[in-house]
Write a protein that holds these residues in place. Structure first.
Motif, PDB file in Angstrom:
ATOM      1  N   LEU A  46      -7.052  13.589  19.285  1.00 33.73           N
ATOM      2  CA  LEU A  46      -6.479  14.843  18.776  1.00 33.73           C
ATOM      3  C   LEU A  46      -7.255  15.419  17.599  1.00 33.73           C
ATOM      4  N   PHE A  47      -8.013  14.572  16.896  1.00 30.55           N
ATOM      5  CA  PHE A  47      -8.753  15.080  15.731  1.00 30.55           C
ATOM      6  C   PHE A  47     -10.000  15.844  16.171  1.00 30.55           C
ATOM      7  N   LEU A  48     -10.341  15.745  17.463  1.00 29.14           N
ATOM      8  CA  LEU A  48     -11.539  16.416  17.978  1.00 29.14           C
ATOM      9  C   LEU A  48     -11.177  17.826  18.443  1.00 29.14           C
ATOM     10  N   ARG A 102     -17.307  12.543  12.914  1.00 25.00           N
ATOM     11  CA  ARG A 102     -16.228  12.235  13.872  1.00 25.00           C
ATOM     12  C   ARG A 102     -16.477  10.833  14.397  1.00 25.00           C
ATOM     13  N   MET A 103     -15.417  10.051  14.418  1.00 22.95           N
ATOM     14  CA  MET A 103     -15.574   8.626  14.707  1.00 22.95           C
ATOM     15  C   MET A 103     -14.519   8.173  15.699  1.00 22.95           C
ATOM     16  N   VAL A 104     -14.923   7.475  16.713  1.00 23.67           N
ATOM     17  CA  VAL A 104     -13.905   6.902  17.603  1.00 23.67           C
ATOM     18  C   VAL A 104     -14.420   5.594  18.197  1.00 23.67           C
ATOM     19  N   ILE A 105     -13.514   4.609  18.245  1.00 20.92           N
ATOM     20  CA  ILE A 105     -13.857   3.248  18.664  1.00 20.92           C
ATOM     21  C   ILE A 105     -12.933   2.837  19.813  1.00 20.92           C
ATOM     22  N   SER A 106     -13.461   2.100  20.788  1.00 23.34           N
ATOM     23  CA  SER A 106     -12.650   1.598  21.902  1.00 23.34           C
ATOM     24  C   SER A 106     -11.479   0.782  21.398  1.00 23.34           C
ATOM     25  N   ARG A 110     -11.049  -2.665  18.397  1.00 22.28           N
ATOM     26  CA  ARG A 110     -10.579  -2.191  17.077  1.00 22.28           C
ATOM     27  C   ARG A 110     -10.179  -3.346  16.165  1.00 22.28           C
ATOM     28  N   GLY A 111     -10.289  -3.100  14.881  1.00 25.87           N
ATOM     29  CA  GLY A 111      -9.883  -4.098  13.894  1.00 25.87           C
ATOM     30  C   GLY A 111     -10.911  -5.206  13.724  1.00 25.87           C
ATOM     31  N   LEU A 112     -12.109  -5.008  14.307  1.00 22.94           N
ATOM     32  CA  LEU A 112     -13.143  -6.057  14.259  1.00 22.94           C
ATOM     33  C   LEU A 112     -14.391  -5.599  13.492  1.00 22.94           C
ATOM     34  N   GLY A 113     -14.251  -4.508  12.758  1.00 26.00           N
ATOM     35  CA  GLY A 113     -15.342  -4.084  11.880  1.00 26.00           C
ATOM     36  C   GLY A 113     -16.332  -3.106  12.493  1.00 26.00           C
ATOM     37  N   VAL A 114     -16.144  -2.753  13.781  1.00 26.28           N
ATOM     38  CA  VAL A 114     -17.112  -1.831  14.420  1.00 26.28           C
ATOM     39  C   VAL A 114     -16.975  -0.430  13.801  1.00 26.28           C
ATOM     40  N   GLY A 115     -15.741   0.010  13.597  1.00 25.00           N
ATOM     41  CA  GLY A 115     -15.500   1.343  13.032  1.00 25.00           C
ATOM     42  C   GLY A 115     -16.090   1.481  11.641  1.00 25.00           C
ATOM     43  N   ALA A 136     -14.384  14.911   7.060  1.00 26.07           N
ATOM     44  CA  ALA A 136     -13.873  14.209   8.242  1.00 26.07           C
ATOM     45  C   ALA A 136     -12.418  14.607   8.370  1.00 26.07           C
ATOM     46  N   GLN A 137     -11.954  14.808   9.595  1.00 24.29           N
ATOM     47  CA  GLN A 137     -10.538  15.133   9.761  1.00 24.29           C
ATOM     48  C   GLN A 137      -9.899  14.229  10.792  1.00 24.29           C
ATOM     49  N   MET A 138      -8.621  13.957  10.560  1.00 25.47           N
ATOM     50  CA  MET A 138      -7.903  13.025  11.445  1.00 25.47           C
ATOM     51  C   MET A 138      -6.403  13.293  11.357  1.00 25.47           C
ATOM     52  N   GLY A 144      -6.188   3.574   9.549  1.00 29.77           N
ATOM     53  CA  GLY A 144      -7.454   2.828   9.551  1.00 29.77           C
ATOM     54  C   GLY A 144      -8.611   3.742   9.188  1.00 29.77           C
ATOM     55  N   ALA A 145      -8.649   4.922   9.809  1.00 35.62           N
ATOM     56  CA  ALA A 145      -9.732   5.880   9.547  1.00 35.62           C
ATOM     57  C   ALA A 145      -9.691   6.322   8.088  1.00 35.62           C
ATOM     58  N   ILE A 146      -8.487   6.616   7.586  1.00 31.56           N
ATOM     59  CA  ILE A 146      -8.368   7.080   6.200  1.00 31.56           C
ATOM     60  C   ILE A 146      -8.870   5.991   5.254  1.00 31.56           C
ATOM     61  N   ALA A 147      -8.521   4.714   5.552  1.00 29.19           N
ATOM     62  CA  ALA A 147      -8.976   3.590   4.704  1.00 29.19           C
ATOM     63  C   ALA A 147     -10.503   3.500   4.700  1.00 29.19           C
ATOM     64  N   ILE A 148     -11.109   3.648   5.880  1.00 31.91           N
ATOM     65  CA  ILE A 148     -12.578   3.543   5.961  1.00 31.91           C
ATOM     66  C   ILE A 148     -13.240   4.662   5.144  1.00 31.91           C
TER      67      ILE A 148
HETATM   68  C1  LIG Z   1     -10.381   4.742  12.878  1.00 29.14           C
HETATM   69  C2  LIG Z   1     -11.154   3.835  13.803  1.00 29.14           C
HETATM   70  C3  LIG Z   1     -12.512   4.492  14.056  1.00 29.14           C
HETATM   71  C4  LIG Z   1     -11.337   2.489  13.115  1.00 29.14           C
HETATM   72  O1  LIG Z   1     -12.124   1.659  13.937  1.00 29.14           O
HETATM   73  P1  LIG Z   1     -12.042   0.045  13.847  1.00 29.14           P
HETATM   74  O2  LIG Z   1     -13.210  -0.504  14.574  1.00 29.14           O
HETATM   75  O3  LIG Z   1     -10.698  -0.419  14.246  1.00 29.14           O
HETATM   76  O4  LIG Z   1     -12.223  -0.167  12.275  1.00 29.14           O
HETATM   77  P2  LIG Z   1     -12.509  -1.530  11.501  1.00 29.14           P
HETATM   78  O5  LIG Z   1     -12.189  -2.715  12.332  1.00 29.14           O
HETATM   79  O6  LIG Z   1     -13.890  -1.433  10.972  1.00 29.14           O
HETATM   80  O7  LIG Z   1     -11.461  -1.447  10.335  1.00 29.14           O
HETATM   81  C5  LIG Z   1     -11.769  -0.736   9.189  1.00 29.14           C
HETATM   82  C6  LIG Z   1     -10.636  -0.746   8.207  1.00 29.14           C
HETATM   83  O8  LIG Z   1      -9.574   0.003   8.726  1.00 29.14           O
HETATM   84  C7  LIG Z   1      -8.365  -0.631   8.357  1.00 29.14           C
HETATM   85  N1  LIG Z   1      -7.536  -0.587   9.534  1.00 29.14           N
HETATM   86  C8  LIG Z   1      -7.898  -0.771  10.816  1.00 29.14           C
HETATM   87  N2  LIG Z   1      -6.841  -0.564  11.602  1.00 29.14           N
HETATM   88  C9  LIG Z   1      -5.803  -0.245  10.797  1.00 29.14           C
HETATM   89  C10 LIG Z   1      -4.459   0.090  11.013  1.00 29.14           C
HETATM   90  N3  LIG Z   1      -3.952   0.155  12.236  1.00 29.14           N
HETATM   91  N4  LIG Z   1      -3.698   0.350   9.942  1.00 29.14           N
HETATM   92  C11 LIG Z   1      -4.194   0.316   8.706  1.00 29.14           C
HETATM   93  N5  LIG Z   1      -5.464   0.013   8.434  1.00 29.14           N
HETATM   94  C12 LIG Z   1      -6.244  -0.272   9.474  1.00 29.14           C
HETATM   95  C13 LIG Z   1      -8.600  -2.001   7.922  1.00 29.14           C
HETATM   96  O9  LIG Z   1      -8.120  -2.068   6.590  1.00 29.14           O
HETATM   97  C14 LIG Z   1     -10.096  -2.150   7.930  1.00 29.14           C
HETATM   98  O10 LIG Z   1     -10.467  -2.476   6.632  1.00 29.14           O
HETATM   99  P3  LIG Z   1     -10.881  -4.011   6.271  1.00 29.14           P
HETATM  100  O11 LIG Z   1     -12.227  -4.185   6.916  1.00 29.14           O
HETATM  101  O12 LIG Z   1     -10.911  -3.964   4.799  1.00 29.14           O
HETATM  102  O13 LIG Z   1      -9.830  -4.883   6.860  1.00 29.14           O
HETATM  103  C15 LIG Z   1     -10.384   3.632  15.136  1.00 29.14           C
HETATM  104  O14 LIG Z   1      -9.086   3.216  14.837  1.00 29.14           O
HETATM  105  C16 LIG Z   1     -10.285   4.863  16.005  1.00 29.14           C
HETATM  106  O15 LIG Z   1     -11.139   5.087  16.869  1.00 29.14           O
HETATM  107  N6  LIG Z   1      -9.218   5.699  15.808  1.00 29.14           N
HETATM  108  C17 LIG Z   1      -8.991   6.882  16.638  1.00 29.14           C
HETATM  109  C18 LIG Z   1      -9.900   8.018  16.314  1.00 29.14           C
HETATM  110  C19 LIG Z   1      -9.758   8.568  14.923  1.00 29.14           C
HETATM  111  O16 LIG Z   1      -8.695   8.911  14.474  1.00 29.14           O
HETATM  112  N7  LIG Z   1     -10.887   8.675  14.226  1.00 29.14           N
HETATM  113  C20 LIG Z   1     -10.931   9.187  12.897  1.00 29.14           C
HETATM  114  C21 LIG Z   1     -11.385  10.560  12.857  1.00 29.14           C
HETATM  115  S1  LIG Z   1     -12.933  10.764  12.038  1.00 29.14           S
END
Ligand SMILES: CC(C)(COP(=O)(O)OP(=O)(O)OC[C@H]1O[C@@H](n2cnc3c(N)ncnc32)[C@H](O)[C@@H]1OP(=O)(O)O)[C@@H](O)C(=O)NCCC(=O)NCCS
Length: 199
Positions: A46-48, A102-106, A110-115, A136-138, A144-148
């Motif tokens: 939806l952010f796209l 813009r970022m998206v991960i399978s 997820r949760g394994l550091g790829v994002g 960046a918008q989401m 998770g995205a906001i944290a990154i």
């Molecule tokens: C956002 C996204 C890219 C993260 O990818 P990911 O591979 O899961 O990210 P990571 O495993 O590297 O996690 C990164 C951080 O996010 C946080 N995180 C991940 N999933 C989370 C969740 N569900 N809730 C809260 N924090 C979360 C973790 O704190 C992690 O930090 P840490 O390394 O200190 O633990 C992925 O969830 C995604 O594709 N989301 C949908 C698309 C989107 O909204 N993109 C953003 C628009 S730019």
């Protein structure tokens, strides 16, 4: 885009999901990217501005890459695309100094550091081509995205209420995060590492 000092690819990173290779996306990747996009939950798209799981949208995206307005980095795990980081800008607009990430991960990695790794790579790519501001918008629930992005120094600049509507008709708020990267570059130079983001 000014590609003269652009970072070079492929690059490999070790993550908890195993070894991931970052490569620039091109026309030859269409089938692999479509397969990746069609497995993503619709809510995560939806952010796209457009639905990238539609073949027509994907073809237009590849045209934009060839035109130089978009650079996309694909994250490959073996022969599968597991992530995509994109940098968009319009060189002919009044905001040619601004890039959107813009970022998206399978879902299954997820949760394994790829994002985080791909976001950092896309950020470094943006610095290497001289962009001065990044956004960046989401949807607001993408914590998770906001944290990154906040970890990279992005800050909330706007909240767009009811800005996107999903297939069921439900509306969602979008948060826009921004980062003044020109300031970061100046700081790096002040610390004596002007080439830290190149090649
Ligand atoms: C956002 C996204 C890219 C993260 O990818 P990911 O591979 O899961 O990210 P990571 O495993 O590297 O996690 C990164 C951080 O996010 C946080 N995180 C991940 N999933 C989370 C969740 N569900 N809730 C809260 N924090 C979360 C973790 O704190 C992690 O930090 P840490 O390394 O200190 O633990 C992925 O969830 C995604 O594709 N989301 C949908 C698309 C989107 O909204 N993109 C953003 C628009 S730019």
């Amino acid at each position: 885009m000014n590609t003269s000092e652009m970072r070079s690819y492929p690059r490999r990173v070790a993550t908890e999901a195993g070894e991931i290779e970052f490569r620039l996306m091109g026309a030859a990747d269409e089938v692999a990217v479509l397969d990746f996009a069609q497995q993503l939950p619709v809510h995560d798209l939806l952010f796209l501005p457009r639905n990238i799981s539609e073949p027509k949208v994907l073809q237009a995206w590849i045209k934009e890459i060839e035109r130089g307005a978009i650079v996309s980095i694909l994250a490959w795990k073996g022969n599968k695309v597991v992530g995509c980081g994109t940098l968009v800008r319009d060189p002919w607009s009044w905001s040619s100094h601004v890039g959107e990430i813009r970022m998206v991960i399978s879902k299954n990695v997820r949760g394994l550091g790829v994002g985080r790794a791909l976001t950092q790579e896309t950020f470094a790519l943006a610095l290497s081509i001289g962009l001065e501001k990044l956004v960046a918008q989401m949807t607001v629930d993408q914590t998770g995205a906001i944290a990154i992005f906040e970890g990279l120094g992005f800050k909330a600049e706007a909240l767009l209420r009811d800005h996107v509507r999903d297939l069921s008709g439900r509306k969602h708020d979008i948060v826009v995060l921004g980062h003044n990267v020109a300031q970061v570059r100046a700081q790096l130079e002040a610390y004596g590492v002007p080439g830290a983001v190149q090649n």
